[in-house]
Design a protein around this motif. Structure first.
Motif, PDB file in Angstrom:
ATOM      1  N   ALA A  57      87.583 -13.246 -31.509  1.00 19.46           N
ATOM      2  CA  ALA A  57      86.171 -13.622 -31.359  1.00 19.46           C
ATOM      3  C   ALA A  57      85.412 -13.344 -32.657  1.00 19.46           C
ATOM      4  N   ASP A  58      84.287 -14.045 -32.835  1.00 22.10           N
ATOM      5  CA  ASP A  58      83.507 -13.837 -34.054  1.00 22.10           C
ATOM      6  C   ASP A  58      82.430 -12.783 -33.878  1.00 22.10           C
ATOM      7  N   ARG A  59      82.253 -12.327 -32.634  1.00 23.91           N
ATOM      8  CA  ARG A  59      81.282 -11.257 -32.392  1.00 23.91           C
ATOM      9  C   ARG A  59      81.650 -10.516 -31.119  1.00 23.91           C
ATOM     10  N   CYS A  60      81.141  -9.302 -31.033  1.00 26.92           N
ATOM     11  CA  CYS A  60      81.380  -8.464 -29.863  1.00 26.92           C
ATOM     12  C   CYS A  60      80.035  -8.161 -29.213  1.00 26.92           C
ATOM     13  N   HIS A  61      80.002  -8.210 -27.892  1.00 22.12           N
ATOM     14  CA  HIS A  61      78.766  -7.960 -27.146  1.00 22.12           C
ATOM     15  C   HIS A  61      78.694  -6.491 -26.693  1.00 22.12           C
ATOM     16  N   LEU A  62      77.529  -5.904 -26.917  1.00 21.73           N
ATOM     17  CA  LEU A  62      77.269  -4.536 -26.484  1.00 21.73           C
ATOM     18  C   LEU A  62      75.952  -4.519 -25.722  1.00 21.73           C
ATOM     19  N   SER A  63      75.712  -3.451 -25.001  1.00 11.58           N
ATOM     20  CA  SER A  63      74.415  -3.297 -24.339  1.00 11.58           C
ATOM     21  C   SER A  63      73.968  -1.851 -24.449  1.00 11.58           C
ATOM     22  N   ILE A  64      72.650  -1.670 -24.393  1.00  9.59           N
ATOM     23  CA  ILE A  64      72.062  -0.331 -24.486  1.00  9.59           C
ATOM     24  C   ILE A  64      71.270  -0.060 -23.218  1.00  9.59           C
ATOM     25  N   ASP A  65      71.674   0.970 -22.479  1.00  6.01           N
ATOM     26  CA  ASP A  65      70.877   1.431 -21.345  1.00  6.01           C
ATOM     27  C   ASP A  65      69.867   2.422 -21.926  1.00  6.01           C
ATOM     28  N   LEU A  66      68.599   1.991 -21.990  1.00  5.99           N
ATOM     29  CA  LEU A  66      67.568   2.795 -22.640  1.00  5.99           C
ATOM     30  C   LEU A  66      67.108   3.985 -21.800  1.00  5.99           C
ATOM     31  N   GLN A  67      67.395   3.928 -20.497  1.00  4.14           N
ATOM     32  CA  GLN A  67      67.027   5.024 -19.606  1.00  4.14           C
ATOM     33  C   GLN A  67      68.170   5.289 -18.624  1.00  4.14           C
ATOM     34  N   PRO A  68      69.285   5.830 -19.124  1.00  2.35           N
ATOM     35  CA  PRO A  68      70.449   6.014 -18.253  1.00  2.35           C
ATOM     36  C   PRO A  68      70.229   6.983 -17.095  1.00  2.35           C
ATOM     37  N   SER A  69      69.220   7.841 -17.196  1.00  3.51           N
ATOM     38  CA  SER A  69      68.975   8.811 -16.119  1.00  3.51           C
ATOM     39  C   SER A  69      68.117   8.239 -14.995  1.00  3.51           C
ATOM     40  N   LEU A  70      67.591   7.019 -15.188  1.00  8.58           N
ATOM     41  CA  LEU A  70      66.725   6.412 -14.168  1.00  8.58           C
ATOM     42  C   LEU A  70      67.319   5.105 -13.649  1.00  8.58           C
ATOM     43  N   THR A  71      67.275   4.923 -12.339  1.00 11.47           N
ATOM     44  CA  THR A  71      67.724   3.667 -11.746  1.00 11.47           C
ATOM     45  C   THR A  71      66.611   2.630 -11.858  1.00 11.47           C
ATOM     46  N   THR A  72      66.951   1.401 -11.565  1.00 15.03           N
ATOM     47  CA  THR A  72      65.953   0.331 -11.557  1.00 15.03           C
ATOM     48  C   THR A  72      64.831   0.657 -10.567  1.00 15.03           C
ATOM     49  N   ASP A  73      65.216   1.157  -9.404  1.00  5.01           N
ATOM     50  CA  ASP A  73      64.218   1.507  -8.390  1.00  5.01           C
ATOM     51  C   ASP A  73      63.297   2.623  -8.878  1.00  5.01           C
ATOM     52  N   ALA A  74      63.869   3.584  -9.612  1.00  7.27           N
ATOM     53  CA  ALA A  74      63.064   4.693 -10.130  1.00  7.27           C
ATOM     54  C   ALA A  74      62.080   4.196 -11.184  1.00  7.27           C
ATOM     55  N   LEU A  75      62.525   3.283 -12.040  1.00  2.00           N
ATOM     56  CA  LEU A  75      61.635   2.695 -13.043  1.00  2.00           C
ATOM     57  C   LEU A  75      60.468   1.975 -12.364  1.00  2.00           C
ATOM     58  N   GLU A  76      60.795   1.220 -11.342  1.00  2.00           N
ATOM     59  CA  GLU A  76      59.779   0.474 -10.599  1.00  2.00           C
ATOM     60  C   GLU A  76      58.772   1.432  -9.953  1.00  2.00           C
ATOM     61  N   ALA A  77      59.283   2.505  -9.362  1.00  7.05           N
ATOM     62  CA  ALA A  77      58.404   3.453  -8.662  1.00  7.05           C
ATOM     63  C   ALA A  77      57.454   4.156  -9.641  1.00  7.05           C
ATOM     64  N   ILE A  78      57.995   4.545 -10.781  1.00  4.94           N
ATOM     65  CA  ILE A  78      57.158   5.222 -11.785  1.00  4.94           C
ATOM     66  C   ILE A  78      56.075   4.274 -12.301  1.00  4.94           C
ATOM     67  N   ALA A  79      56.482   3.047 -12.600  1.00  7.93           N
ATOM     68  CA  ALA A  79      55.515   2.060 -13.103  1.00  7.93           C
ATOM     69  C   ALA A  79      54.451   1.739 -12.055  1.00  7.93           C
ATOM     70  N   GLU A  80      54.883   1.625 -10.814  1.00  2.37           N
ATOM     71  CA  GLU A  80      53.952   1.301  -9.737  1.00  2.37           C
ATOM     72  C   GLU A  80      52.919   2.422  -9.549  1.00  2.37           C
ATOM     73  N   SER A  81      53.343   3.659  -9.801  1.00  2.37           N
ATOM     74  CA  SER A  81      52.409   4.789  -9.666  1.00  2.37           C
ATOM     75  C   SER A  81      51.369   4.784 -10.790  1.00  2.37           C
ATOM     76  N   GLN A  82      51.619   3.948 -11.822  1.00  3.48           N
ATOM     77  CA  GLN A  82      50.679   3.834 -12.937  1.00  3.48           C
ATOM     78  C   GLN A  82      50.245   2.373 -13.096  1.00  3.48           C
ATOM     79  N   ARG A  83      50.128   1.691 -11.983  1.00  4.34           N
ATOM     80  CA  ARG A  83      49.982   0.229 -11.966  1.00  4.34           C
ATOM     81  C   ARG A  83      48.746  -0.299 -12.692  1.00  4.34           C
ATOM     82  N   ASP A  84      47.733   0.532 -12.867  1.00  4.66           N
ATOM     83  CA  ASP A  84      46.526   0.072 -13.560  1.00  4.66           C
ATOM     84  C   ASP A  84      46.665   0.095 -15.081  1.00  4.66           C
ATOM     85  N   LYS A  85      47.706   0.776 -15.543  1.00  2.30           N
ATOM     86  CA  LYS A  85      47.900   0.882 -16.999  1.00  2.30           C
ATOM     87  C   LYS A  85      48.500  -0.387 -17.576  1.00  2.30           C
TER      88      LYS A  85
END
Length: 422
Positions: free
Chosen positions: A270-298
Motif C-alpha cells: 500500500a502507498d499509505r497506512c491508516h491510523l486513528s487517534i482516540d482523543l479521550q480514551p477514558s470517556l465513552t461516547t455516551d459520557a462525552l454526550e452527557a458532559i456536553a449536555e450538562s453544559q449545553r448553553d456553552k
C-alpha cells in the motif's frame, strides 16, 4: 598492548558488547574488545535522554510483549539472565537505581555516564584489553571454513581468537558508529539478513492538516493511537503522548507505532497506512454526550477545549463544517454523533517514516532462526556469536532495547568464553 591471539574477541563497545566482554572475562579467559570510535558507549550515553534507562522492571511476558521484533527469541536467554539480574549487576557495583513510571529503571545520578563508567571499570578490573579507533574489515575462518578464527582489521592486522562476538549494532544513529558493518560479516559466515526497516522513528504524512501546518507543534496527552490494516483490523494500539510536526507525527505513541507502519506498508504494498487517534480514551461516547449536555448553553468550541488543545478542536469543527461559536444545544443529533465519532477516532494517514538513520532502533537484522537462542552462537559457524541490535530483535523505548542488549550480551559473552575453553 594488543596480543595476536585471544580466547574471545568482542567487536563493538556498546551496551551489548561491553556486557559481553565483562561476562566473558568473568569466566577467566583472555578478552579483546574492539571499538572503531575514539571512545566506547556513544549510543549508550544518548539512551534514555542521556539518563540511560538500564532496564524495565516488569514481568517477563510484558517484557516480551514490548519487544515486538522477535521478543520470544529471548525466552531461553532470560532464563539465564533477566531484568532483575541487570538491576543486581549494577547495584552490586555500587550504582543506586530508581524506578520511575511504567517500570523504567534509571541510575539515581540521572546520568548515562554512571552506567558507562561502571561497565568500563569492570572491563578494566577484569583485564579486558580495549582497542579503540580500530575498524574491523572482516571476520576470518579456519582454513577449512569450519569455525571462526578471528578478525582482520582495516590495517590488515589479523588477531586470532577461538570465539568472536559481534556486537556492532544496526544502522540507526550512524553518528554513534552504527553503520551496518556487521551484516556483511554475518553474510560471509552464511547468515541471511532480515529486511532492515526503521522503528521508533517519526512518521511522515501528506494529510491536509500537515501540509497546511494547521496543527504543527500541537501536543496531545494520553491519547490512544491505533494502526489499522486494509480490512479495518487493528494491528497495534498505544496509549501515550504524541505531537504534530511540520512533516507528520511524532512523540512516544507514534514512535511505538512506526515499526508496525513500515512493516504494513512493505508487506501490503500500500502507498499509505491508516491510523486513528482516540482523543479521550477514558470517556465513552455516551459520557462525552452527557458532559456536553450538562453544559449545553456553552459554545461547542468551549466544550471541546476541556478535552483537547484549542487548535485541535478547531480542526475537527472545520472538518465537520460546524461553526465554533454554535451553542451545543443547537447541534442536531447527527452532528453530535459525527463529533463524538471524530473525537474517539480522529483519522490520520502515514506514507512511511523518517529513514532508518534517523530512527533510534533498527528493525530487521541477522535472522534469529540461524542463532542458537540459549547461547547466541551461530548455528552455521561455530565460535561466532551475536548480540544486541545486529540481530533481528527490536523493542520499544522504555528500557526494552537495552534490556535485550544486556541480556544477549551476557549470554553471548559467557557462552563465547565457555566455547573457547572447549
Amino acid at each position: 598492548m594488543v596480543k595476536p591471539f585471544y580466547d574471545v574477541i568482542v567487536v563493538g563497545a556498546g551496551s551489548s558488547g561491553l556486557m559481553a566482554a565483562i561476562q566473558a572475562a568473568q569466566q577467566g579467559v583472555s578478552v579483546l574488545l574492539i571499538e572503531k570510535n575514539k571512545r566506547p558507549g556513544r549510543k549508550l550515553l544518548l539512551s534514555g535522554g542521556g539518563r540511560c534507562n538500564v532496564t524495565n522492571r516488569t514481568t517477563r511476558d510484558e517484557l516480551i510483549k514490548h519487544i515486538p521484533g522477535n521478543g520470544k527469541f529471548l525466552y531461553s536467554a532470560l532464563n539465564q539472565f533477566n531484568q532483575e539480574d541487570i538491576i543486581d549487576f549494577f547495584e552490586s557495583q555500587g550504582v543506586a537505581l530508581k524506578e520511575e513510571d511504567h517500570g523504567r529503571m534509571f541510575p539515581v545520578t540521572d546520568s548515562a555516564r554512571t552506567i558507562l563508567d561502571t561497565l568500563l571499570d569492570n572491563c578494566r578490573d577484569l583485564s579486558v584489553d580495549l582497542l579503540t579507533e580500530a575498524t574491523v574489515e572482516t571476520v576470518i575462518f579456519s582454513e577449512d571454513k569450519s569455525k571462526i578464527a578471528g578478525v582482520q582489521l582495516t590495517t590488515k592486522e589479523i588477531i586470532e581468537a577461538k570465539s568472536v562476538v559481534l556486537a556492532v549494532g544496526g544502522r540507526a544513529y550512524p553518528r554513534t558508529g552504527a553503520t551496518g558493518d556487521g551484516y556483511a560479516w554475518a553474510k560471509k559466515a552464511g547468515h541471511t539478513i532480515a529486511r532492515l526497516y526503521p522503528t521508533e522513528a517519526p512518521l511522515l504524512s501528506d494529510d491536509e492538516m500537515i501540509v497546511t501546518q494547521a496543527l504543527k507543534g500541537v501536543s496531545l496527552r494520553d491519547v490512544n493511537v491505533t494502526v489499522w490494516d486494509a480490512e479495518g483490523k487493528a494491528i497495534v494500539s498505544h496509549l501515550m503522548d504524541m505531537i504534530f510536526t511540520h512533516f507528520g507525527y511524532s512523540g512516544p505513541a507514534i514512535l511505538r507505532c512506526s515499526g508496525h507502519v513500515n512493516q504494513y506498508l512493505f508487506e501490503s504494498g500500500a502507498d499509505r497506512c491508516h491510523l486513528s487517534i482516540d482523543l479521550q480514551p477514558s470517556l465513552t461516547t455516551d459520557a462525552l454526550e452527557a458532559i456536553a449536555e450538562s453544559q449545553r448553553d456553552k459554545q461547542i468550541l468551549t466544550i471541546l477545549k476541556q478535552w483537547m488543545p484549542e487548535r485541535m478542536a478547531e480542526v475537527i469543527l472545520s472538518q465537520l463544517n460546524i461553526t465554533a461559536t454554535t451553542p451545543f444545544k443547537q447541534l442536531e443529533h447527527e452532528w453530535r454523533a459525527a463529533l463524538w465519532s471524530r473525537i474517539k477516532g480522529f483519522a490520520i494517514t502515514s506514507i512511511g517514516s523518517q529513514p532508518i538513520e534517523k530512527g533510534f532502533v533498527t528493525g530487521g537484522g541477522v535472522n534469529t532462526k540461524e542463532i542458537e537462542p540459549s547461547s547466541m552462537e551461530s548455528k552455521l559457524m561455530p565460535g561466532l556469536f551475536f548480540c544486541g541490535e545486529l540481530m533481528d530483535i527490536n523493542g520499544y523505548t522504555g528500557g526494552y532495547n537495552i534490556t535485550a542488549a544486556f541480556v544477549t550480551g551476557t549470554i553471548a559473552g559467557r557462552h563465547a568464553a565457555w566455547a573457547s575453553m572447549g
